[in-house]
Design an enzyme around this catalytic site. Sequence first.
Site, PDB file in Angstrom:
ATOM      1  N   TYR A 109       0.858  -1.183   0.000  1.00  0.00           N
ATOM      2  CA  TYR A 109       0.000   0.000   0.000  1.00  0.00           C
ATOM      3  C   TYR A 109       0.895   1.234   0.000  1.00  0.00           C
ATOM      4  CZ  TYR A 109      -3.065   3.747   1.257  1.00  0.00           C
ATOM      5  OH  TYR A 109      -3.738   4.943   1.230  1.00  0.00           O
ATOM      6  N   GLU A 197      -2.774   7.763  -4.457  1.00  0.00           N
ATOM      7  CA  GLU A 197      -2.823   6.475  -3.778  1.00  0.00           C
ATOM      8  C   GLU A 197      -2.554   5.355  -4.774  1.00  0.00           C
ATOM      9  OE1 GLU A 197      -6.534   4.499  -2.515  1.00  0.00           O
ATOM     10  OE2 GLU A 197      -5.794   4.730  -0.466  1.00  0.00           O
TER      11      GLU A 197
END
Length: 398
Positions: A109, A197
């Site tokens: 992530y 992101e």
Amino acid sequence: MDIHEYQAKEILSRFGVGVPQGALAYSPEQAAYRAREMGGDRWVVKAQVHAGGRGKAGGVKVCDSDVEIQEVTEGMFGQKLVTHQTGPEGKGIYRVYVEAAVPIAREIYLGFVLDRASQRVMIVASGEGGMEIEEISEKRPESIVRATVEPAVGLQEFQCRELAFKLGIKPAMVQQMVRTLRGCYRAFRELDATMVEVNPLVITSDDRILALDAKMTFDNNALFRHPQISELRDKSQEDPRESRAADRGLSYVGLDGNIGCIVNGAGLAMATMDTIKLAGGEPANFLDIGGGATPERVSKAFRLVMSDKNVQAILVNIFAGINRCDWVAEGVVRALRENPVDVPVVVRLAGTNVEEGQKILAQSGLPLIRATTLMEAAERVVAAWRSDTTRNTNLRAV
Ligand code: GDP
Ligand code: MN
């Protein structure tokens, strides 16, 4: 402003971030054709909507042939994809992205956000990719690593290396990770993003680091200096009420209630929403018409608020500091004469020339409900909305 995954990937790749080979399609035939054109024997078909959680909702499918791609995308185009981020109404699928499938060894992530506490760009990463960050912070908070960027010097190589080591990237690939992190950061800064992101950022079994998914959000207040980014706006993914407001230069956020709000100033708009709730009602929107509440802007605001079919009452709350209440009152009267509304309207004016403003409202002959304090205004608008009979009596009483 949000953009699509394929657009974010194109931007990030310009800044040196690795992305899988991919092609965009607007129809099932085109999706199948683009896969043949790309070559290979395994592809991932991804619905392009402005929301995450597509994988779990059926918006990301692995396919082994062009025939399968055609079939899968026939079930996607024109449908609404409902994910945990879209709300129950979902988001329409009008574009799909076809990507060459990659052999994934690890998922990471990676997020770049504006941290308000430190007033810095913050990098948030975790070796537990694939899950949403909310889930990671709940289930594996110890896996999250962070770094803040000093704006005067930008993201430093040593910070990137440190992050890479913390994420367990093997030494031979650290430089690739540094390039990825720096690329994301430069894209963030140079394009005035508020969020980048990459979830997941993957390490492939042949040692490449690729952004398998990408999301970028841009600062609307800085869009004027990035016409190439503005061009990426996709109105099909926006709340139609908010698109209309943005086109008119009004700051509007659609909500689920039925009391429309027309307010000047963001702080006052927030306070108005709170007070409506306190009085037992539900606001239909946040709307800040700005400091210069000219009659034209007030008119636009009424049309915008009324275009929401859920609106059953309106509260106009204006504090005139720089502005003048008589000027705002003229605006309200003019707006309602030009476009009469069939719901009760409560008007609360305060500040400069308030007496003149009240007089204009009273003499207009319009069925307006007036209020002096904010609490009184909220109570009146909730009462007016609650009961049809009360509503009609109030309308005539003024
Ligand atoms: P999201 O659910 O909207 O966040 O969509 P993603 O683009 O993140 O895709 C969801 C999941 O699909 C990813 O976490 C991957 O596990 C999987 N996925 C996406 N692309 C590929 C690919 O090229 N190969 C494989 N094997 N899996 C993929
Ligand atoms: Mn994702």
